[in-house]
Design a protein around this motif. Structure first.
Motif, short mmCIF file in Angstrom:
data_model
loop_
_atom_site.label_atom_id
_atom_site.label_comp_id
_atom_site.label_asym_id
_atom_site.label_seq_id
_atom_site.Cartn_x
_atom_site.Cartn_y
_atom_site.Cartn_z
N VAL A 1 34.99 -70.12 114.55
CA VAL A 1 34.72 -71.54 114.76
C VAL A 1 36.01 -72.31 114.99
CG1 VAL A 1 32.59 -71.51 113.38
CG2 VAL A 1 34.80 -72.01 112.27
N ALA A 2 35.86 -73.48 115.60
CA ALA A 2 36.99 -74.38 115.81
C ALA A 2 36.45 -75.79 115.88
CB ALA A 2 37.75 -74.02 117.08
N ALA A 3 37.35 -76.78 115.77
CA ALA A 3 36.93 -78.18 115.88
C ALA A 3 36.34 -78.43 117.26
CB ALA A 3 38.13 -79.10 115.64
N SER A 4 35.33 -79.29 117.30
CA SER A 4 34.62 -79.53 118.56
C SER A 4 35.49 -80.28 119.57
CB SER A 4 33.35 -80.32 118.28
OG SER A 4 33.63 -81.51 117.57
N GLU A 5 36.48 -81.02 119.10
CA GLU A 5 37.34 -81.77 120.03
C GLU A 5 38.81 -81.62 119.60
OE1 GLU A 5 36.22 -85.80 120.32
OE2 GLU A 5 34.15 -85.39 120.91
N GLY A 6 39.68 -81.54 120.60
CA GLY A 6 41.13 -81.47 120.31
C GLY A 6 41.45 -80.17 119.59
N GLY A 7 42.35 -80.11 118.77
CA GLY A 7 42.60 -78.96 117.92
C GLY A 7 43.37 -77.84 118.59
N SER A 8 44.00 -77.07 117.75
CA SER A 8 44.79 -75.93 118.20
C SER A 8 43.90 -74.74 118.47
CB SER A 8 45.82 -75.57 117.11
OG SER A 8 46.43 -74.34 117.39
N GLY B 1 28.03 -80.92 114.58
CA GLY B 1 29.02 -81.01 115.65
C GLY B 1 30.45 -81.06 115.21
N SER B 2 30.71 -80.94 113.89
CA SER B 2 32.10 -80.93 113.44
C SER B 2 32.83 -79.69 113.92
CB SER B 2 32.15 -80.99 111.90
OG SER B 2 31.51 -82.15 111.41
N LEU B 3 32.09 -78.60 114.05
CA LEU B 3 32.65 -77.35 114.54
C LEU B 3 31.80 -76.82 115.67
CD1 LEU B 3 33.42 -75.47 111.17
CD2 LEU B 3 35.10 -76.52 112.70
N VAL B 4 32.41 -75.97 116.49
CA VAL B 4 31.68 -75.25 117.52
C VAL B 4 31.95 -73.76 117.32
CG1 VAL B 4 31.70 -77.12 119.21
CG2 VAL B 4 33.60 -75.49 119.15
N ALA B 5 30.95 -72.95 117.67
CA ALA B 5 31.09 -71.51 117.56
C ALA B 5 31.82 -70.97 118.78
CB ALA B 5 29.72 -70.85 117.44
N LEU B 6 32.75 -70.07 118.53
CA LEU B 6 33.50 -69.42 119.62
C LEU B 6 32.96 -67.99 119.76
CD1 LEU B 6 37.09 -70.56 118.55
CD2 LEU B 6 35.50 -71.72 120.12
N GLY B 7 31.90 -67.84 120.48
CA GLY B 7 31.27 -66.53 120.61
C GLY B 7 30.05 -66.40 119.73
N GLU B 8 29.52 -65.19 119.66
CA GLU B 8 28.28 -64.93 118.95
C GLU B 8 28.53 -64.68 117.46
OE1 GLU B 8 25.30 -65.07 120.33
OE2 GLU B 8 26.21 -65.61 122.26
N VAL B 9 27.47 -64.91 116.68
CA VAL B 9 27.50 -64.54 115.26
C VAL B 9 27.50 -63.02 115.16
CG1 VAL B 9 26.22 -64.60 113.09
CG2 VAL B 9 26.32 -66.65 114.55
N GLU B 10 28.36 -62.47 114.30
CA GLU B 10 28.48 -61.02 114.13
C GLU B 10 28.08 -60.62 112.72
OE1 GLU B 10 32.42 -59.79 115.03
OE2 GLU B 10 32.56 -60.97 116.89
N GLU B 11 27.54 -59.42 112.61
CA GLU B 11 27.28 -58.86 111.28
C GLU B 11 28.58 -58.42 110.65
OE1 GLU B 11 24.41 -55.78 111.40
OE2 GLU B 11 22.76 -57.10 112.00
N CYS B 12 28.63 -58.50 109.31
CA CYS B 12 29.81 -58.03 108.59
C CYS B 12 29.39 -57.49 107.23
CB CYS B 12 30.84 -59.16 108.43
SG CYS B 12 30.24 -60.57 107.48
N ARG B 13 30.29 -56.77 106.61
CA ARG B 13 29.94 -56.11 105.35
C ARG B 13 30.00 -57.07 104.17
NH1 ARG B 13 33.30 -50.59 105.04
NH2 ARG B 13 31.98 -50.39 103.18
N ARG B 14 30.81 -58.09 104.26
CA ARG B 14 30.96 -59.01 103.14
C ARG B 14 29.93 -60.14 103.23
NH1 ARG B 14 36.84 -60.85 101.75
NH2 ARG B 14 36.08 -60.60 99.62
N SER B 15 29.36 -60.48 102.09
CA SER B 15 28.42 -61.60 102.03
C SER B 15 28.43 -62.16 100.62
CB SER B 15 27.01 -61.13 102.42
OG SER B 15 26.54 -60.15 101.50
N TYR B 16 27.73 -63.24 100.43
CA TYR B 16 27.71 -63.88 99.11
C TYR B 16 26.64 -63.24 98.24
CZ TYR B 16 30.98 -67.38 100.72
OH TYR B 16 32.10 -68.01 101.19
N TRP B 17 27.09 -62.77 97.08
CA TRP B 17 26.22 -62.12 96.11
C TRP B 17 26.22 -62.89 94.80
CZ3 TRP B 17 23.52 -57.31 96.25
CH2 TRP B 17 23.60 -56.63 97.47
#
Length: 266
Positions: A166-173, A227-243
């Protein structure tokens, strides 16, 4: 003072047989065979050196020695029950001590605790920001951790293991924000423009436009929606999650089961 070893199981059998004056009915109550009841009674008589029952034409009768010990024995069993109830009192407690990351509490847990409290108005919560806090030292009921699984603890997964850049929807590095939760793509770690210590700092930095970050999906769903953030690409599966995790004694408490059921429902 050294305590005398008490044959508690045999004493329990004796109490049942004395109440029913029948090995058969005592066996039915205890879900064992009449022969097993007889064996326990004979073993207890051997230990005590007294006869507890006499067989007469009318059935079983208690001996004087058995009658002499029966009331104190039953009083003792009542005290045992009171002791167990006292030790289990925490199960019915309306107070929860939860160790949870600040950012996960703000983005995911807080509204769910509010809905749980709406169903149980008497509950109270104490929150500890250090999710790695020791259960005994912090007197925790449960902890929420970003991990690959519960490990040696009992646990329930609160959300699927998904991550997204993710990144800011406007401006930003367009440089990366690195944090310990997720490794950056190969070759990008050394190019990170900002190193932070946790997910909350990474999230705030991304929203502020300081760079892009790999984040657990539950932490950024709200920011993506508003709209505070925009996704850069697709959501990916990962091994870590909240337990949600806890040692087995806490996990078996009724109050913890109620909270787990609520947080994992739907």
């Amino acid at each position: 003072m050294k305590r005398t070893h008490l044959p508690l199981n045999a004493l329990r059998v004796f109490d049942a047989a004395a109440r029913h004056l029948s090995f058969t009915r005592a066996a039915d109550e205890l879900a064992v065979t009449p022969a097993a009841v007889g064996q326990q009674i004979r073993a207890l008589e051997d230990v005590l050196g007294v006869v507890l029952f006499r067989r007469t034409s009318k059935g079983l009768e208690l001996t004087d020695e058995a009658v002499a010990g029966l009331d104190p024995l039953r009083e003792g069993f009542l005290r045992f029950e009171e002791s167990v109830q006292a030790m289990q009192a925490g199960q019915a407690s309306s107070s929860y001590t939860i160790a949870v990351p600040r950012e996960f509490y703000a983005q995911w847990l807080a509204p769910r605790l509010a809905s749980f409290r709406a169903l149980h108005p008497d509950v109270r919560f104490q929150l500890i920001a250090d999710e790695e806090a020791d259960f005994t030292e912090a007197n925790l009921d449960v902890a929420i951790r970003l991990v690959e699984g519960p490990g040696e603890l009992e646990g329930a997964q609160l959300a699927p293991g998904h991550k997204v850049a993710v990144a800011a929807s406007e401006g930003g590095s367009d440089g990366w924000i690195a944090w310990p939760g997720f490794a950056l793509p190969d070759g990008e770690e050394e190019k990170a423009l900002l190193q932070v210590g946790n997910a909350g700092q990474a999230l705030s930095s991304a929203i502020a436009g300081l760079g892009k970050a790999l984040m657990p999906l539950p932490l950024v769903e709200g920011a993506l929606a508003d709209g505070s953030l925009v996704a850069l690409g697709e959501v990916e599966e990962c091994r870590r999650s909240y337990w949600l995790v806890a040692p087995r004694p806490q996990w078996r408490q009724k109050k913890v089961k109620a909270l787990v059921d609520h947080l994992t429902a739907g």
